[in-house]
Design a protein around this motif. Structure first.
Motif, PDB file in Angstrom:
ATOM      1  N   TRP A  89      42.813  22.338  74.914  1.00  0.00           N
ATOM      2  CA  TRP A  89      44.247  22.082  75.064  1.00  0.00           C
ATOM      3  C   TRP A  89      44.813  21.878  73.657  1.00  0.00           C
ATOM      4  CZ3 TRP A  89      45.616  23.880  79.319  1.00  0.00           C
ATOM      5  CH2 TRP A  89      46.820  23.555  79.955  1.00  0.00           C
ATOM      6  N   PHE A  90      46.103  22.094  73.513  1.00  0.00           N
ATOM      7  CA  PHE A  90      46.686  22.077  72.171  1.00  0.00           C
ATOM      8  C   PHE A  90      47.402  20.747  71.916  1.00  0.00           C
ATOM      9  CE2 PHE A  90      46.482  26.428  73.653  1.00  0.00           C
ATOM     10  CZ  PHE A  90      45.805  27.038  72.615  1.00  0.00           C
ATOM     11  N   THR A  91      47.151  20.185  70.751  1.00  0.00           N
ATOM     12  CA  THR A  91      47.851  18.968  70.314  1.00  0.00           C
ATOM     13  C   THR A  91      48.542  19.264  68.995  1.00  0.00           C
ATOM     14  OG1 THR A  91      45.860  18.172  69.179  1.00  0.00           O
ATOM     15  CG2 THR A  91      46.207  17.431  71.456  1.00  0.00           C
ATOM     16  N   TYR A  92      49.699  18.654  68.803  1.00  0.00           N
ATOM     17  CA  TYR A  92      50.521  18.944  67.631  1.00  0.00           C
ATOM     18  C   TYR A  92      50.782  17.666  66.832  1.00  0.00           C
ATOM     19  CZ  TYR A  92      51.299  23.052  70.533  1.00  0.00           C
ATOM     20  OH  TYR A  92      51.118  24.162  71.326  1.00  0.00           O
TER      21      TYR A  92
ATOM     22  N   LEU B 186      54.195  27.020  65.937  1.00  0.00           N
ATOM     23  CA  LEU B 186      53.240  26.090  66.533  1.00  0.00           C
ATOM     24  C   LEU B 186      51.920  26.063  65.760  1.00  0.00           C
ATOM     25  CD1 LEU B 186      53.891  26.838  70.303  1.00  0.00           C
ATOM     26  CD2 LEU B 186      54.448  24.725  69.084  1.00  0.00           C
ATOM     27  N   ARG B 187      51.490  27.223  65.289  1.00  0.00           N
ATOM     28  CA  ARG B 187      50.246  27.260  64.505  1.00  0.00           C
ATOM     29  C   ARG B 187      50.443  26.573  63.157  1.00  0.00           C
ATOM     30  NH1 ARG B 187      45.490  26.285  64.452  1.00  0.00           N
ATOM     31  NH2 ARG B 187      43.960  27.645  63.481  1.00  0.00           N
TER      32      ARG B 187
ATOM     33  N   GLU C 203      50.018  22.915  63.768  1.00  0.00           N
ATOM     34  CA  GLU C 203      48.605  22.552  63.914  1.00  0.00           C
ATOM     35  C   GLU C 203      47.904  22.475  62.563  1.00  0.00           C
ATOM     36  OE1 GLU C 203      47.275  24.317  68.235  1.00  0.00           O
ATOM     37  OE2 GLU C 203      47.470  25.738  66.591  1.00  0.00           O
TER      38      GLU C 203
ATOM     39  N   ARG D 154      43.622  32.387  73.948  1.00  0.00           N
ATOM     40  CA  ARG D 154      44.298  31.268  73.291  1.00  0.00           C
ATOM     41  C   ARG D 154      45.802  31.342  73.525  1.00  0.00           C
ATOM     42  NH1 ARG D 154      44.029  27.799  68.777  1.00  0.00           N
ATOM     43  NH2 ARG D 154      45.998  27.734  67.644  1.00  0.00           N
TER      44      ARG D 154
ATOM     45  N   ARG E 117      46.509  30.498  77.190  1.00  0.00           N
ATOM     46  CA  ARG E 117      46.347  29.058  77.446  1.00  0.00           C
ATOM     47  C   ARG E 117      47.530  28.274  76.904  1.00  0.00           C
ATOM     48  NH1 ARG E 117      41.108  30.249  75.790  1.00  0.00           N
ATOM     49  NH2 ARG E 117      41.434  29.240  73.761  1.00  0.00           N
ATOM     50  N   ARG E 118      48.033  28.686  75.756  1.00  0.00           N
ATOM     51  CA  ARG E 118      49.198  27.976  75.193  1.00  0.00           C
ATOM     52  C   ARG E 118      50.412  28.150  76.106  1.00  0.00           C
ATOM     53  NH1 ARG E 118      49.846  26.108  69.849  1.00  0.00           N
ATOM     54  NH2 ARG E 118      48.511  27.671  68.844  1.00  0.00           N
TER      55      ARG E 118
ATOM     56  N   GLN F 167      49.945  25.877  79.104  1.00  0.00           N
ATOM     57  CA  GLN F 167      50.196  24.488  78.730  1.00  0.00           C
ATOM     58  C   GLN F 167      51.694  24.190  78.716  1.00  0.00           C
ATOM     59  OE1 GLN F 167      48.155  23.074  75.249  1.00  0.00           O
ATOM     60  NE2 GLN F 167      49.572  21.373  74.920  1.00  0.00           N
TER      61      GLN F 167
ATOM     62  N   GLU G 130      50.460  33.799  64.888  1.00  0.00           N
ATOM     63  CA  GLU G 130      49.421  32.821  64.547  1.00  0.00           C
ATOM     64  C   GLU G 130      48.652  33.255  63.302  1.00  0.00           C
ATOM     65  OE1 GLU G 130      48.501  30.384  68.559  1.00  0.00           O
ATOM     66  OE2 GLU G 130      47.007  31.907  68.003  1.00  0.00           O
TER      67      GLU G 130
END
Length: 523
Positions: free
Chosen positions: A73-76, A100-101, A104, A167, A170-171, A174, A510
């Motif tokens: 899962w993605f966290t920022y 978003l990348r 991260e 990836r 999934r983003r 999410q 990305e």
């Protein structure tokens, strides 16, 4: 313990959750209660036999599945006070995923979008359909989420070597997309649901300290010799950052003209141009599934290609952005031009099927001497403007019944259509020109031999489908993804010529963010 299974099921079983579960257990030799978890990994339609079937791949666990089964899962992190900043021009999938990348990786993104946010953008789309008014900065191509937001949301890509497709999917999940996109062979979100996903992506950027500025059009570059320091907006504001990711999409013609005017190296590239063909969806269902009622099967689609030869030159003709159960929409970005595109809602329940049918346009087909790297852009414009004039100078689109087009015969009347601004009968040769029309005829004749009933007067062609891809490439170094001459400029996505859809553009965004991170500290 895990069993990996592949099985073929009738649609009535495959799309019924309980019946599918029981069929998978039976195939695994297990009784209810013996399986701890069933993970459906892939679902596709197999319509090659007499009766269409659904092909499934599934993993059956007789003990607890691994915790990372669905990937990370993605966290920022909070980048509001980050020392490094990157300008991202364009809030389409390439720009949003680049932002978003960047977050991260600890860089603050500042996203500049010429159009409006998804909600405000809807009013301008309604104005195109009802009042035939095209807002140059807010339309089906420009605005939050880019062209994909209101033109279908298909997520299928062949560009699997350019990044991690899973990836990207999934983003999206999410941020609100249906988990079905992780399973379906041809994933699709739908025009009615994608705006909420796009808004959630933007909110993730701003919640983490990034910035997204709407109605902010870039009009100039801040160049220091061969180093891009930043950009100037239409209000005269100068913005500087460590690097600039240019992710403006394939329709930002003013950006290509700006780069050319400022002496930044750009190149003409091949693209494709043609029409939208619209059939009754029931005709395509019957042809593909060989049954009158499709039941639980999704609206049928197709993919077609044929190599044509006109005046001794071979060019491909192919289907593009096929929209089962969809609508044709107006995609012009300036008054005085008519452009069409296709979209489908998530249920794909329209009575119509439409697809772009386009012919390749190679550099040999263009007047490079007069227009140089902007030759393809001018070629597009000329045909789009002819389409507008031929259909009365509004957003009505020129159209012709397909059977009449193949016989080079005028259509006395047209069919009912999903295209809201309306159609006007026109001989499409007058819009497309003789060579392009001849290529499309060869293609349609071949497609009619492949799909029963396809090349018929029950279908009609609508013009013009001209924004399939960028007619210009902004070059970049293959290793660094930076422009080969201008330091600090990272061409990105469809507009730069390096992507061809939502997923490939997102992956390229990305990659550009990662490339910026690697280089920004070395300057």
């Amino acid at each position: 313990m895990k069993q990996e299974l592949e099985l073929l099921l009738a649609p009535e079983v495959a799309f019924d959750e309980l019946a599918r579960y029981e069929a998978i257990l039976q195939h695994a030799g297990l009784r209810p209660g013996q399986a701890d978890f069933v993970h459906l990994r892939r679902r596709s339609i197999d319509a090659r036999g007499r009766q269409p079937l659904v092909r499934l791949r599934a993993d059956v666990y007789t003990e607890a599945p691994p915790k990372d089964l669905f990937g990370p899962w993605f966290t920022y992190p909070d980048v509001s006070r980050a020392r490094r900043k990157v300008l991202i021009v364009g809030a389409g999938p390439a720009g949003l995923f680049a932002a978003l990348r960047c977050i991260e990786l600890g860089i603050k993104p500042i996203v500049l979008e010429r159009g409006k946010d998804v909600r405000a953008r809807r009013r301008d789309l309604a104005a195109i359909n009802k009042e035939h008014t095209v807002h140059p900065d807010s339309n089906y191509c420009f605005g939050e989420g880019g062209a994909g937001t209101y033109s279908d949301g298909k997520l299928y890509t062949r560009a699997t070597k350019r990044g991690d497709v899973g990836r990207v999917l999934r983003r999206l999940v999410q941020h609100g997309a249906t988990p079905d996109i992780l399973v379906d062979a041809h994933p699709h979100i739908g025009t009615n649901k994608l705006p909420a996903v796009v808004q959630a992506l933007r909110e993730a950027i701003t919640d983490a300290g990034g910035e997204v500025r709407f109605e902010t059009r870039v009009t100039d570059l801040i160049l220091d010799h061969n180093h891009l320091r930043g950009v100037v907006t239409a209000t005269g504001e100068a913005l500087e950052a460590d690097a600039t990711i240019l992710a403006t999409g394939h329709s930002a013609r003013d950006i290509y003209e700006l780069l050319h005017r400022r002496g930044v190296l750009i190149e003409a590239k091949p693209f494709a141009l043609g029409v939208r063909v619209e059939h009754p969806q029931s005709l395509i269902d019957q042809a593909q599934y060989r049954r009158r009622e499709r039941g639980l099967l999704p609206a049928a689609s197709y993919a077609l290609v044929h190599q044509t030869e006109v005046k001794g030159r071979q060019r491909g003709v192919f289907s593009f952005c096929m929209c089962p159960g969809g609508f044709i929409v107006p995609a012009a970005t300036a008054p005085g031009e008519v452009v069409v595109n296709g979209m489908s809602p998530s249920r794909r329940d329209s009575r119509f099927a439409n697809s772009g049918i386009v012919a390749a346009v190679e550099l040999d087909d263009l007047d490079l001497k007069q227009h140089g790297p902007l030759a393809g852009l001018h070629f597009q414009q000329q045909i789009e403007q002819r389409a507008c004039l031929a259909a009365g100078g509004t957003q009505q689109a020129p159209a012709q019944r397909l059977g009449d087009f193949l016989k080079n015969k005028a259509s006395a009347e047209l069919l009912e259509t999903s295209y809201q601004p309306g159609l006007l009968p026109v001989r499409m040769d007058e819009v497309l020109g003789a060579t392009l029309a001849a290529r499309l005829r060869q293609g349609f004749e071949n497609f009619g031999r492949k799909i029963p009933g396809y090349a018929t007067n029950a279908a009609q062609i609508v013009g013009v489908e001209s924004r399939t891809s960028s007619p210009v490439r902004i070059p970049r170094d293959a290793a660094t993804l930076q422009h080969p001459v201008v330091q600090g400029l990272f061409p990105c996505g469809e507009g730069a010529g390096y992507a061809g859809g939502i997923v490939s553009a997102a992956m390229d965004g990305e990659r550009c963010a990662e490339a910026v991170t690697e280089l920004v500290g070395s300057w």
